[in-house]
Design an enzyme around this catalytic site. Sequence first.
Site, PDB file in Angstrom:
ATOM      1  CG  PHE A 366     -27.179  24.582 -24.143  1.00  0.00           C
ATOM      2  CD1 PHE A 366     -26.678  23.322 -24.386  1.00  0.00           C
ATOM      3  CD2 PHE A 366     -28.286  24.709 -23.318  1.00  0.00           C
ATOM      4  CE1 PHE A 366     -27.266  22.200 -23.833  1.00  0.00           C
ATOM      5  CE2 PHE A 366     -28.879  23.592 -22.755  1.00  0.00           C
ATOM      6  CZ  PHE A 366     -28.377  22.327 -23.016  1.00  0.00           C
ATOM      7  CB  CYS A 367     -22.246  29.312 -25.282  1.00  0.00           C
ATOM      8  SG  CYS A 367     -20.817  28.255 -25.149  1.00  0.00           S
ATOM      9  CB  ALA A 368     -27.554  30.507 -24.343  1.00  0.00           C
TER      10      ALA A 368
END
Length: 423
Positions: A366-368
């Site tokens: 999740f781009c995290a």
Amino acid sequence: SRPAAPCLPVVGSDTRVPLVDGRTVTYANLDCAASAPALRAVADRVAEVLPLYASVHRGAGYLSQVSTALYEASRRTIGGFVGAREEDVTIITRNTTDSLNLLAGCVPTGPDGEPGRVLVLDVEHHANLLPWQRSDGGATVVVGRESVAATLDALRTELAAAPHALVAITGASNVTGESLPLADVVRIAHDAGARVAVDGAQLVPHRPFSLAATGVDYVSFSGHKTYAPFGAGALVGRRDWLDVGRPYLAGGGAVRQVGIDDVAWAPAPARHEAGSPNVVGAVALAAACDALAALPDGALERHEAVLRERLVTGLEGVPGVEIVRAWADSVDPVAVVTFSVVGHDPGLVAAYLSAEHGIGVRDGRFCAHPLLARLGYDAGAVRASVGVGTTLDEVDRLVGALAAYVAHGPTARYEVVDGCWSV
Ligand code: PMP
């Protein structure tokens, strides 16, 4: 009340999709946090303004003037939607990533002449991490603690240890839906002489938000997560930094006067909007803002609270499903829920949900990446997220499908490459 029906109509909610066994079913879009379907009202507005398409700010023709008026009215609507104050400016960007990169170029140097430093948490989406790390002053990344109070203490300690120009913080995590209480963050930051920028990508579509009411200095958000099409977003906030900061793009429209060797840049918003702007995108985003603002008080929150409750309770009832949380004690998360089916590859779970049930979710990190690594989900997880068009039935379909997966496993063998499945 049970929101059996959506709280606002969206386009595409009757889309049929093929399953691996040859049947077709109505698509259940439980991936609204990535991109939310456009509202019917937005689609209607786009159809209305498309014939009025002409260049803005430059043409003397009638349609150019109509386009300019539409664009500037949209700017006012979008700013008003997030409670812009008199001294704020609304810049139309492409999306949240664009907005945050723009702001990163406008953080001023401190009184000592040192480039302004920015403080962020490790829970951030990469869009609210990388622009600051790349900026002149660089970023201090604070590792989140188990509780909200301990995390706020960590922010306070870092801000006391070194001067920071800005605290850039998520309004709602795109992984867990959680956030720190904004009122506390604003107080802590302002007491330390820092401004606050909120990454509103997951907040603004899900909760009423106001710069004026919260004291937040800047907010960014994306049209495609706010029930408008891709390609338009906004950065709204205090004019002073934006009037003098590095022009985001160099080109026509961003200047007052150009000579062979010199240029006088315009103030914001023109300063950061070089090139022909996305008029239709801005009009569409404004239409979405109008539709959300017209909902009765509390309707949006009630709709999402019921869906979230059903989702969380349902997921907790499936053996082996574990919900990802950033804080043990955060309150009022938005309806974005990430989970893992312990021992199962998230890509395979997502492929099964799509191929055998016509349910769209997201899997991965999740781009995290820093948050997923700290919480022990380096292999990724699965995320379900709802929006104004989501029904209880769609949530129930997800929970039922997961229960069947845990009980029997998938019926086919899936090959998952770059998030796409095949058998
Ligand atoms: N911040 C958050 C919290 C997000 O969820 C996202 C999108 N997943 C972004 C920033 C980036 O948004 P965009 O891709 O529209 O620039």
